[in-house]
Design an enzyme around this catalytic site. Structure first.
Site, PDB file in Angstrom:
ATOM      1  N   GLU A 170      23.500   7.075  -3.710  1.00 34.19           N
ATOM      2  CA  GLU A 170      23.071   8.005  -5.192  1.00 34.19           C
ATOM      3  C   GLU A 170      21.675   8.350  -5.084  1.00 34.19           C
ATOM      4  OE1 GLU A 170      25.941   5.756  -8.475  1.00 34.19           O
ATOM      5  OE2 GLU A 170      23.782   5.022  -8.421  1.00 34.19           O
TER       6      GLU A 170
ATOM      7  N   CYS B  28      14.513  11.387  -5.678  1.00 33.68           N
ATOM      8  CA  CYS B  28      14.430   9.971  -5.782  1.00 33.68           C
ATOM      9  C   CYS B  28      15.466   9.764  -4.803  1.00 33.68           C
ATOM     10  CB  CYS B  28      14.570   9.333  -7.028  1.00 33.68           C
ATOM     11  SG  CYS B  28      14.671   7.530  -6.578  1.00 33.68           S
TER      12      CYS B  28
ATOM     13  N   CYS C 291      21.165  -2.789  -0.085  1.00 33.03           N
ATOM     14  CA  CYS C 291      19.976  -3.195   0.356  1.00 33.03           C
ATOM     15  C   CYS C 291      19.949  -4.771   0.437  1.00 33.03           C
ATOM     16  CB  CYS C 291      18.996  -3.191  -0.929  1.00 33.03           C
ATOM     17  SG  CYS C 291      17.211  -3.628  -0.303  1.00 33.03           S
TER      18      CYS C 291
ATOM     19  N   CYS D  36      15.918  -8.496  -4.460  1.00 39.28           N
ATOM     20  CA  CYS D  36      15.088  -8.424  -5.770  1.00 39.28           C
ATOM     21  C   CYS D  36      16.143  -8.964  -6.956  1.00 39.28           C
ATOM     22  CB  CYS D  36      14.399  -7.417  -5.793  1.00 39.28           C
ATOM     23  SG  CYS D  36      13.339  -7.003  -4.647  1.00 39.28           S
TER      24      CYS D  36
ATOM     25  N   CYS E 188      16.877  -6.024  -9.640  1.00 41.90           N
ATOM     26  CA  CYS E 188      17.550  -4.835  -9.139  1.00 41.90           C
ATOM     27  C   CYS E 188      19.040  -4.706  -8.865  1.00 41.90           C
ATOM     28  CB  CYS E 188      16.653  -4.518  -7.805  1.00 41.90           C
ATOM     29  SG  CYS E 188      17.364  -2.762  -7.103  1.00 41.90           S
TER      30      CYS E 188
ATOM     31  N   GLU F 201      15.601  -0.600   1.065  1.00 42.06           N
ATOM     32  CA  GLU F 201      14.134  -0.634   1.397  1.00 42.06           C
ATOM     33  C   GLU F 201      14.020   0.160   2.561  1.00 42.06           C
ATOM     34  OE1 GLU F 201      11.476  -2.117   0.333  1.00 42.06           O
ATOM     35  OE2 GLU F 201      10.783  -1.369   2.276  1.00 42.06           O
TER      36      GLU F 201
ATOM     37  N   SER G  79       8.144   3.827  -1.035  1.00 43.50           N
ATOM     38  CA  SER G  79       7.826   2.789  -1.752  1.00 43.50           C
ATOM     39  C   SER G  79       8.595   1.518  -1.023  1.00 43.50           C
ATOM     40  CB  SER G  79       8.740   2.895  -3.270  1.00 43.50           C
ATOM     41  OG  SER G  79       8.472   1.924  -3.941  1.00 43.50           O
TER      42      SER G  79
ATOM     43  N   SER H   1       5.778  -2.472  -4.458  1.00 40.61           N
ATOM     44  CA  SER H   1       6.286  -3.146  -5.612  1.00 40.61           C
ATOM     45  C   SER H   1       5.968  -4.401  -5.589  1.00 40.61           C
ATOM     46  CB  SER H   1       7.846  -2.937  -5.320  1.00 40.61           C
ATOM     47  OG  SER H   1       8.258  -1.779  -5.174  1.00 40.61           O
TER      48      SER H   1
ATOM     49  N   ASN I 168       4.897  -6.482  -8.446  1.00 40.56           N
ATOM     50  CA  ASN I 168       5.690  -7.114  -9.551  1.00 40.56           C
ATOM     51  C   ASN I 168       5.228  -8.491  -9.934  1.00 40.56           C
ATOM     52  OD1 ASN I 168       7.036  -4.883  -9.724  1.00 40.56           O
ATOM     53  ND2 ASN I 168       8.704  -5.400  -8.324  1.00 40.56           N
TER      54      ASN I 168
ATOM     55  N   CYS J 139      15.227   3.563 -12.314  1.00 38.45           N
ATOM     56  CA  CYS J 139      14.754   2.442 -11.362  1.00 38.45           C
ATOM     57  C   CYS J 139      15.565   1.230 -11.272  1.00 38.45           C
ATOM     58  CB  CYS J 139      13.489   2.033 -11.525  1.00 38.45           C
ATOM     59  SG  CYS J 139      12.149   3.096 -11.392  1.00 38.45           S
TER      60      CYS J 139
HETATM   61  N1  SAH Z   1      12.860  -0.917  -1.939  1.00 39.30           N
HETATM   62  C1  SAH Z   1      11.844  -0.271  -2.459  1.00 39.30           C
HETATM   63  C2  SAH Z   1      12.455   0.960  -3.119  1.00 39.30           C
HETATM   64  C3  SAH Z   1      13.403   0.769  -4.096  1.00 39.30           C
HETATM   65  S1  SAH Z   1      13.224  -0.035  -5.514  1.00 39.30           S
HETATM   66  C4  SAH Z   1      10.806  -0.929  -3.029  1.00 39.30           C
HETATM   67  O1  SAH Z   1      11.145  -2.277  -3.327  1.00 39.30           O
HETATM   68  O2  SAH Z   1       9.940  -0.473  -3.768  1.00 39.30           O
HETATM   69  C5  SAH Z   1      12.110   1.133  -6.304  1.00 39.30           C
HETATM   70  C6  SAH Z   1      11.292   0.772  -7.620  1.00 39.30           C
HETATM   71  O3  SAH Z   1      11.939   0.292  -8.633  1.00 39.30           O
HETATM   72  C7  SAH Z   1      10.479  -0.702  -7.034  1.00 39.30           C
HETATM   73  O4  SAH Z   1       9.037  -0.775  -7.707  1.00 39.30           O
HETATM   74  C8  SAH Z   1      11.365  -1.746  -8.097  1.00 39.30           C
HETATM   75  O5  SAH Z   1      10.289  -2.635  -8.369  1.00 39.30           O
HETATM   76  C9  SAH Z   1      11.652  -1.007  -8.999  1.00 39.30           C
HETATM   77  N2  SAH Z   1      12.851  -1.603 -10.007  1.00 39.30           N
HETATM   78  C10 SAH Z   1      13.873  -2.141  -9.197  1.00 39.30           C
HETATM   79  N3  SAH Z   1      14.634  -2.484 -10.238  1.00 39.30           N
HETATM   80  C11 SAH Z   1      14.059  -2.132 -11.510  1.00 39.30           C
HETATM   81  C12 SAH Z   1      14.517  -2.263 -12.920  1.00 39.30           C
HETATM   82  N4  SAH Z   1      15.647  -2.813 -13.198  1.00 39.30           N
HETATM   83  N5  SAH Z   1      13.809  -1.955 -13.832  1.00 39.30           N
HETATM   84  C13 SAH Z   1      12.761  -1.253 -13.394  1.00 39.30           C
HETATM   85  N6  SAH Z   1      12.275  -1.108 -12.179  1.00 39.30           N
HETATM   86  C14 SAH Z   1      12.876  -1.622 -11.298  1.00 39.30           C
END
Ligand code: SAH
Length: 368
Positions: free
Chosen positions: A107, A120, A127, A131, A134, A179, A210, A233, A235, A352
């Site tokens: 997607e 995006c 992945c 996380c 996610c 990732e 990212s 990221s 967090n 996201c």
């Molecule tokens: N793997 C990469 C890119 C994909 S995630 C990374 O970790 O950066 C892209 C962004 O979306 C990251 O900053 C992640 O923290 C955020 N993200 C993931 N799940 C989310 C959610 N449910 N709500 C808001 N942001 C989220």
């Protein structure tokens, strides 16, 4: 499973044929020299593939018919097919479902704001970073995308942008599924083409990779002629919390990650973006905000505070907007640039962390 004879031959062709759009510019030139063609022919094909988005050899009209036939028999091009688009009623962003040749799906999303159209982009099918907040993590890693699949994906997204908004993508963010730095070689190969003025011709200022923080691979992006923007990221502001929500932190704790980031050969005026998804009672305290200030000391940075998108069976909660503002104020009072990012496309599972929310359902519907 036993293959019939014909199938065996067809299968082996896939592996022996050269996938022309998986070659870097140098590899393409080497290939043309190896088939006794001139270097400038490779340059012509390169332009067709990336500047004009050609997906077949017949359309390359400044090549002789015999060369086009030679390429069509000796090589093949990668196909990424648009299956479905869904447009958000709230903000006009569009989610795309794309099908790969092996019936896997990815997607992508088009995010629209007043000045930009941002693609995006996904870097993997699934992945493996795990996380906890996610959705893509839930399916695990199915496979890496090839560089050609990354490029073809961007071309499909660009076509939808043109059709729906009458203009091409202005920006790219590798924030879709996967990732990017876990697929480093293919990402770099794709970035070389994306950033090349004879290729897709995106400015390095308009492309962002990212990452959850695979820092030895971040530094490799700086070997490119022009490195893209980097977003981390983050967090969390301590290892205990980050270990819990982002297992990658167990391999590379925060102090080492930040030490590595401080050493990056960041060009003047470039800043590292730190993404911070606010999760209620997990990483949203005012002490977190204060620790964040200390952590980012002396790193040219900007902070994106991301509103958490709740997904089905999600263990986390969004924080109240008032508290987002309080968190933001601590950062801005300390002189940081801290923007609040409300994800676009929440109503289309395109925000996201929501990508691939309905993976199995879609796969069943579209695999023939
Ligand atoms: N793997 C990469 C890119 C994909 S995630 C990374 O970790 O950066 C892209 C962004 O979306 C990251 O900053 C992640 O923290 C955020 N993200 C993931 N799940 C989310 C959610 N449910 N709500 C808001 N942001 C989220």
């Amino acid at each position: 499973m036993k293959l019939k004879k014909g199938e065996e031959i067809e299968q082996s062709n896939i592996f022996t044929e050269i996938v022309l759009d998986n070659l870097s510019r140098e590899e393409l030139i080497d290939y043309f020299i190896s088939i006794n063609e001139k270097k400038f022919r490779a340059d012509q094909v390169y332009k067709w593939l990336y500047s004009k988005s050609a997906d077949n050899f017949e359309s390359m009209t400044d090549l002789s018919k015999s060369l086009r036939e030679k390429l069509a028999t000796g090589t093949r091009l990668t196909k990424v097919t648009l299956v479905e688009t869904t447009k958000s009623k709230i903000d006009g962003s569009i989610k795309l479902l794309l099908k790969l040749e092996d019936n896997n799906f990815i997607e992508s999303v088009i995010l629209k704001d007043s000045t930009r159209l941002t693609g995006c982009i996904s870097s993997q099918v699934g992945c493996r970073m795990g996380c906890k907040f996610c959705n893509t993590a839930k399916i695990g890693l199915i496979r890496n995308l090839s560089s050609a699949e990354i490029i073809r994906q961007i071309q499909r997204v660009n076509e939808v942008a043109l059709k729906e908004y009458g203009k091409e993508l202005s920006n790219l963010v590798f924030m879709g599924m996967g990732e990017p730095l876990d697929n480093l070689n293919n990402l770099i190969k794709a970035l070389e083409i994306i950033l090349d003025e004879n290729g897709m011709n995106f400015s390095h200022r308009k492309v962002t990779v990212s990452t959850c923080g695979i820092s030895n691979n971040i530094s490799k992006l700086f070997k490119l002629k022009n490195a893209p923007n980097i977003a981390i990221s983050l967090n969390a502001t301590n290892d205990e919390t980050r270990n819990n929500i982002m297992p990658v932190n167990k391999k590379l704790p925060l102090n080492r990650l930040l030490e590595d980031i401080r050493k990056l050969p960041l060009p003047k005026r470039k800043r590292i973006t730190f993404e911070y998804v606010l999760l209620k009672n997990i990483n949203d305290s005012l002490e977190d905000a204060k620790r964040l200030i200390k952590m980012l000391h002396k790193i040219p940075s900007k902070i994106n505070l991301i509103i958490y998108n709740q997904t089905e069976d999600s263990k986390f909660e969004q924080i109240d907007y008032d508290n987002v503002l309080k968190f933001q104020k601590i950062l801005t009072d300390a002189g940081f640039s801290a923007l609040i990012r409300k994800s676009l496309g929440a109503d289309i599972d395109g925000a996201c962390g929501q990508l691939y929310a309905n993976y199995l359902k879609k796969r069943g519907k579209y695999v023939d």
